[in-house]
Scaffold this motif. Structure first.
Motif, PDB file in Angstrom:
ATOM      1  N   GLY B 211      -7.773  24.892  31.762  1.00 21.75           N
ATOM      2  CA  GLY B 211      -8.885  24.670  30.922  1.00 21.75           C
ATOM      3  C   GLY B 211      -9.016  26.384  30.268  1.00 21.75           C
ATOM      4  N   VAL B 212      -9.273  26.123  29.339  1.00 25.28           N
ATOM      5  CA  VAL B 212      -9.396  27.351  28.360  1.00 25.28           C
ATOM      6  C   VAL B 212     -10.586  27.835  27.569  1.00 25.28           C
ATOM      7  CG1 VAL B 212      -8.101  29.079  27.414  1.00 25.28           C
ATOM      8  CG2 VAL B 212      -6.843  27.692  28.632  1.00 25.28           C
ATOM      9  N   VAL B 213     -11.914  28.577  27.450  1.00 23.05           N
ATOM     10  CA  VAL B 213     -12.353  28.642  25.971  1.00 23.05           C
ATOM     11  C   VAL B 213     -12.195  29.714  25.660  1.00 23.05           C
ATOM     12  CG1 VAL B 213     -14.401  29.645  27.957  1.00 23.05           C
ATOM     13  CG2 VAL B 213     -15.440  29.052  25.461  1.00 23.05           C
ATOM     14  N   GLY B 214     -12.393  30.410  24.432  1.00 20.48           N
ATOM     15  CA  GLY B 214     -12.038  31.775  23.248  1.00 20.48           C
ATOM     16  C   GLY B 214     -13.773  31.460  22.574  1.00 20.48           C
ATOM     17  N   PRO B 215     -13.056  32.055  21.937  1.00 18.64           N
ATOM     18  CA  PRO B 215     -13.788  33.243  21.158  1.00 18.64           C
ATOM     19  C   PRO B 215     -14.950  32.137  20.057  1.00 18.64           C
ATOM     20  CG  PRO B 215     -12.637  34.716  21.168  1.00 18.64           C
ATOM     21  CD  PRO B 215     -11.583  33.847  21.512  1.00 18.64           C
ATOM     22  N   ASN B 216     -13.633  31.243  19.584  1.00 18.21           N
ATOM     23  CA  ASN B 216     -13.476  29.763  19.335  1.00 18.21           C
ATOM     24  C   ASN B 216     -15.243  28.676  19.676  1.00 18.21           C
ATOM     25  OD1 ASN B 216     -12.782  28.918  20.902  1.00 18.21           O
ATOM     26  ND2 ASN B 216     -11.138  27.434  19.852  1.00 18.21           N
ATOM     27  N   ARG B 217     -15.414  29.094  21.205  1.00 14.52           N
ATOM     28  CA  ARG B 217     -16.500  28.489  21.615  1.00 14.52           C
ATOM     29  C   ARG B 217     -16.195  27.058  21.915  1.00 14.52           C
ATOM     30  NH1 ARG B 217     -22.348  31.517  20.799  1.00 14.52           N
ATOM     31  NH2 ARG B 217     -21.572  33.700  20.048  1.00 14.52           N
ATOM     32  N   SER B 218     -15.507  26.827  21.869  1.00 15.90           N
ATOM     33  CA  SER B 218     -14.713  25.437  22.252  1.00 15.90           C
ATOM     34  C   SER B 218     -13.570  25.383  23.080  1.00 15.90           C
ATOM     35  CB  SER B 218     -13.893  25.010  21.674  1.00 15.90           C
ATOM     36  OG  SER B 218     -14.104  23.279  21.416  1.00 15.90           O
ATOM     37  N   PHE B 219     -14.874  24.738  24.692  1.00 16.32           N
ATOM     38  CA  PHE B 219     -13.448  24.626  25.911  1.00 16.32           C
ATOM     39  C   PHE B 219     -13.384  23.619  26.232  1.00 16.32           C
ATOM     40  CE2 PHE B 219     -12.659  25.432  30.331  1.00 16.32           C
ATOM     41  CZ  PHE B 219     -12.851  24.177  30.950  1.00 16.32           C
ATOM     42  N   LYS B 220     -11.622  23.231  26.378  1.00 18.23           N
ATOM     43  CA  LYS B 220     -10.605  22.917  25.844  1.00 18.23           C
ATOM     44  C   LYS B 220      -9.989  22.656  27.542  1.00 18.23           C
ATOM     45  CE  LYS B 220     -10.888  20.970  21.725  1.00 18.23           C
ATOM     46  NZ  LYS B 220     -11.900  21.098  21.318  1.00 18.23           N
ATOM     47  N   VAL B 221      -9.610  21.135  28.912  1.00 13.79           N
ATOM     48  CA  VAL B 221      -8.566  20.787  28.825  1.00 13.79           C
ATOM     49  C   VAL B 221      -7.259  20.999  28.621  1.00 13.79           C
ATOM     50  CG1 VAL B 221      -7.626  19.679  30.696  1.00 13.79           C
ATOM     51  CG2 VAL B 221     -10.396  19.730  30.113  1.00 13.79           C
ATOM     52  N   LEU B 222      -6.354  22.352  28.920  1.00 15.92           N
ATOM     53  CA  LEU B 222      -4.666  21.805  28.334  1.00 15.92           C
ATOM     54  C   LEU B 222      -4.421  21.251  28.519  1.00 15.92           C
ATOM     55  CD1 LEU B 222      -3.692  25.412  29.130  1.00 15.92           C
ATOM     56  CD2 LEU B 222      -5.147  24.987  27.533  1.00 15.92           C
ATOM     57  N   THR B 223      -3.367  20.254  27.545  1.00 18.67           N
ATOM     58  CA  THR B 223      -2.671  19.183  27.608  1.00 18.67           C
ATOM     59  C   THR B 223      -1.249  20.106  28.930  1.00 18.67           C
ATOM     60  OG1 THR B 223      -0.950  19.426  25.621  1.00 18.67           O
ATOM     61  CG2 THR B 223      -3.632  18.107  26.161  1.00 18.67           C
ATOM     62  N   GLU B 224      -0.563  18.446  29.620  1.00 18.59           N
ATOM     63  CA  GLU B 224       0.344  18.794  30.471  1.00 18.59           C
ATOM     64  C   GLU B 224       1.591  19.842  29.334  1.00 18.59           C
ATOM     65  OE1 GLU B 224       1.466  15.100  31.953  1.00 18.59           O
ATOM     66  OE2 GLU B 224       3.520  15.398  32.391  1.00 18.59           O
ATOM     67  N   ALA B 225       1.414  18.744  28.241  1.00 17.10           N
ATOM     68  CA  ALA B 225       2.738  19.457  27.189  1.00 17.10           C
ATOM     69  C   ALA B 225       2.517  20.887  27.384  1.00 17.10           C
ATOM     70  CB  ALA B 225       2.580  18.823  26.590  1.00 17.10           C
ATOM     71  N   GLU B 226       0.893  21.517  27.220  1.00 16.94           N
ATOM     72  CA  GLU B 226       0.634  22.938  26.500  1.00 16.94           C
ATOM     73  C   GLU B 226       0.548  23.099  27.614  1.00 16.94           C
ATOM     74  OE1 GLU B 226      -3.831  22.255  25.630  1.00 16.94           O
ATOM     75  OE2 GLU B 226      -3.078  21.896  23.303  1.00 16.94           O
ATOM     76  N   VAL B 227       0.430  23.006  29.052  1.00 12.53           N
ATOM     77  CA  VAL B 227       0.615  23.729  30.547  1.00 12.53           C
ATOM     78  C   VAL B 227       2.155  24.335  30.470  1.00 12.53           C
ATOM     79  CG1 VAL B 227      -0.182  23.299  32.657  1.00 12.53           C
ATOM     80  CG2 VAL B 227      -1.059  22.344  31.423  1.00 12.53           C
ATOM     81  N   ASN B 228       3.036  22.926  30.674  1.00 18.26           N
ATOM     82  CA  ASN B 228       4.297  22.854  30.647  1.00 18.26           C
ATOM     83  C   ASN B 228       4.469  24.343  29.974  1.00 18.26           C
ATOM     84  OD1 ASN B 228       5.259  21.302  32.822  1.00 18.26           O
ATOM     85  ND2 ASN B 228       4.963  19.775  31.199  1.00 18.26           N
ATOM     86  N   ASP B 229       4.108  24.642  28.321  1.00 19.07           N
ATOM     87  CA  ASP B 229       4.543  25.964  27.843  1.00 19.07           C
ATOM     88  C   ASP B 229       4.187  26.705  27.966  1.00 19.07           C
ATOM     89  OD1 ASP B 229       4.183  23.612  23.979  1.00 19.07           O
ATOM     90  OD2 ASP B 229       5.911  24.289  25.208  1.00 19.07           O
ATOM     91  N   TYR B 230       3.000  27.694  28.726  1.00 20.40           N
ATOM     92  CA  TYR B 230       2.987  28.625  28.787  1.00 20.40           C
ATOM     93  C   TYR B 230       3.648  28.608  30.472  1.00 20.40           C
ATOM     94  CZ  TYR B 230      -1.729  29.052  26.768  1.00 20.40           C
ATOM     95  OH  TYR B 230      -2.728  29.130  26.012  1.00 20.40           O
ATOM     96  N   LEU B 231       3.666  27.315  31.521  1.00 20.66           N
ATOM     97  CA  LEU B 231       4.784  28.139  32.474  1.00 20.66           C
ATOM     98  C   LEU B 231       5.790  28.186  32.031  1.00 20.66           C
ATOM     99  CD1 LEU B 231       3.470  24.546  34.728  1.00 20.66           C
ATOM    100  CD2 LEU B 231       3.445  27.162  35.157  1.00 20.66           C
ATOM    101  N   GLN B 232       6.635  27.668  31.590  1.00 19.05           N
ATOM    102  CA  GLN B 232       8.148  28.195  30.496  1.00 19.05           C
ATOM    103  C   GLN B 232       8.065  29.526  30.120  1.00 19.05           C
ATOM    104  OE1 GLN B 232       9.794  25.073  27.571  1.00 19.05           O
ATOM    105  NE2 GLN B 232      11.236  25.210  29.266  1.00 19.05           N
ATOM    106  N   GLU B 233       6.691  30.742  29.231  1.00 15.78           N
ATOM    107  CA  GLU B 233       6.468  31.875  29.506  1.00 15.78           C
ATOM    108  C   GLU B 233       6.652  32.222  30.296  1.00 15.78           C
ATOM    109  OE1 GLU B 233       3.063  32.031  26.793  1.00 15.78           O
ATOM    110  OE2 GLU B 233       4.060  31.415  25.303  1.00 15.78           O
ATOM    111  N   VAL B 234       6.104  31.865  31.569  1.00 15.34           N
ATOM    112  CA  VAL B 234       5.755  32.996  32.496  1.00 15.34           C
ATOM    113  C   VAL B 234       7.257  32.799  33.254  1.00 15.34           C
ATOM    114  CG1 VAL B 234       5.051  32.557  34.790  1.00 15.34           C
ATOM    115  CG2 VAL B 234       3.668  32.353  32.503  1.00 15.34           C
ATOM    116  N   GLU B 235       8.186  32.020  33.195  1.00 14.69           N
ATOM    117  CA  GLU B 235       9.439  31.837  33.377  1.00 14.69           C
ATOM    118  C   GLU B 235      10.103  33.235  33.783  1.00 14.69           C
ATOM    119  OE1 GLU B 235      10.610  29.479  36.260  1.00 14.69           O
ATOM    120  OE2 GLU B 235       8.426  28.298  35.754  1.00 14.69           O
TER     121      GLU B 235
END
Lengths: 249, 235
Positions: B211-235
């Motif tokens: 889950g992420v909240v940024g300067p837009n002050r909107s807390f969002k739980v990331l979707t599975e696809a979004e998490v997978n994208d971040y994971l790819q960036e980390v690999e």
């Protein structure tokens, strides 16, 4: 052997030194004292559950013994565990469903009812004045937005949705059976779902059932199914499926 | 109600001055799945392991990160049912505040009131403490904030912290990696790497929640696809 804990951690729901709640764990064991196994399976457009009908005494009127309950026209509940606690939780469920319909003007969704019952169960794990109920409940229904739903609520207040699940004496064996079956064939039709559920029960109990030994409850989408209404299958319907299963073997 | 029969507290002092029920509650938390949070310069991220007990469980019905207000999210380690109770209370508190002031409740206030509830259950008659530690993340006029609340009701604001099974290793890892200038994107990457440290098996969008909240002050739980994208960036 010295052990920490005030000694009351086995009597009421306070933490044991390891952080466990013994009363809740014992409640799970009480579920198994019912001596039956129940199985539920979710299909593409239906959900079914089946349980053994064990009548202890030949003098008991078998039609009065049931563990399947209609909560609303569209939600069915199968309760496994202590009979008196079963009555209590069914009453709570019916009350909650009726209140919801009255307050909000539409039928209670299955997952919301499961959450309400689970939250009530959680209260019993935290307040010393009430013990947890010794029952596990399976709720089925067809949700307008999300399709067929199967939820299981346990004495710990834990609830979650399932594609298939089992409760009772042979639940571990049944889970293994169901995992394998659903991996091989996801997206079951109504007939296949019923056959899978009954077949699983027969397999883990290694018994050949007669229709009188089983109770089967279903919800099915579509006009032949009864348009999402919960119903208990008649003896003839159960016989029909049992015949199909025995012919397959 | 029969509660009056239990009008004495179940959490009492031991001879050495400890409240053992709270210690035991912390053991229950330490047995739960790892969760962590990182506060960045421009946002907060919280994440948790979502290990389902069986393939038969329908993952779409399981959600461990909950939103309390549009700007505040919370995750836990420990007993799920207890968490639901606290989420309900926190949401009620937030709504009551909104009803009075027509503004969203500041993070620190929500934390304080939720912590007060948890403390109540260590002192009231006939109840046991909550078996959860909470990681609350939010963005308000004071910027991004991350708070950890323990079963005792004590709470602290953290730059980064972890709770649950793997918390000691996770905290050590976070200590090495944290810096005040880190941005939200880097924070998400660090969070994923930290989870990976203690994780048995392959990390994927299906077995963790972020889950992420940024300067837009909107807390969002990331979707599975979004998490997978971040994971790819980390690999």
């Amino acid at each position: 052997m010295s052990r920490g804990g005030s000694g009351y951690d086995r009597h009421i729901t306070i933490f044991s030194p390891e952080g466990r709640l013994f009363q809740v764990e014992y409640a799970f064991k009480a579920v198994k004292t019912a001596g039956v196994t129940s199985i539920a399976v979710r299909g593409k457009d239906s959900v079914v559950f089946v349980t053994q009908k064990k009548v202890q005494d030949k003098l008991i009127d078998p039609s009065s013994v049931t563990r399947l309950f209609k909560i609303t026209k569209y939600v069915g509940m199968l309760v496994t565990g202590l009979p008196a606690d079963t009555r209590a939780i069914v009453q709570q469920a019916r009350q909650q469903a009726a209140d919801f319909r009255f307050k909000f003007g539409y039928e209670i969704p299955v997952d919301y009812l499961a959450k309400v019952l689970a939250d009530k169960a959680q209260v019993y794990t935290q307040h010393a004045y009430m013990r947890p109920l010794g029952v596990v409940s399976m709720l089925i229904g067809i949700d307008e937005e999300r399709g067929p739903q199967l939820f299981k609520v346990d004495p710990a207040g834990y609830y979650v949705g399932y594609k298939a699940t089992a409760v009772g004496v042979k639940e571990t064996e049944a889970h293994n059976f169901l995992e394998k079956k659903l991996k091989a064939t996801p997206g079951l039709s109504y007939d296949e779902a019923v056959i899978t559920a009954i077949g699983a029960l027969q397999s883990v109990l290694s018994e050949e059932f007669k229709a009188a030994d089983l109770e089967v409850g279903v919800v099915c989408d579509g006009p032949e199914g009864g348009d999402r209404a919960f119903r208990v299958l008649s003896t003839e319907d159960v016989d029909h499926f049992l015949t199909i299963i025995s012919e397959r073997d | 109600m029969a509660e009056s029969q239990y009008s004495f507290s179940l959490t009492t002092f031991s001879p050495s001055g400890k409240l053992v029920q709270i210690e035991y509650a912390l053991n229950a938390v330490a047995a739960g799945a790892t969760s962590l949070g990182i506060s960045a310069a421009d946002g907060v991220v919280i994440a948790t392991e979502k290990k389902l007990p069986s393939t038969l469980v329908d993952e779409s019905t399981v959600q461990k990160i909950m939103t309390i207000t549009p700007s505040i999210g919370v995750v836990y380690s420990g007993m799920g049912p207890d968490f639901r109770v606290l989420v309900r209370r926190a949401r009620k508190t937030a709504q009551t505040y909104y009803q009075t002031y027509k503004e969203h409740i500041p993070v620190a206030q929500l934390v304080r009131e939720t912590a007060a509830v948890m403390q109540e259950f260590t002192q009231t008659g006939g109840v046991r403490p909550f078996g959860v530690s909470l990681m609350m993340a939010g963005y308000d006029d004071n910027g991004p904030q991350l708070y950890q609340i323990d079963p005792s009701g004590s709470y602290f604001a953290w730059k980064a912290s972890a709770i649950g099974k793997n918390m000691t290793n996770a905290k050590a890892f976070l200590e090495k990696r944290y810096s005040d200038e880190v941005g939200i994107e880097d924070a998400v990457h660090t969070a994923l790497l930290t989870l990976k440290e203690g994780f048995e098996g392959q990390l994927s969008g299906a077995n963790i929640e972020v889950g992420v909240v940024g300067p837009n002050r909107s807390f969002k739980v990331l979707t599975e696809a979004e998490v997978n994208d971040y994971l790819q960036e980390v690999e």
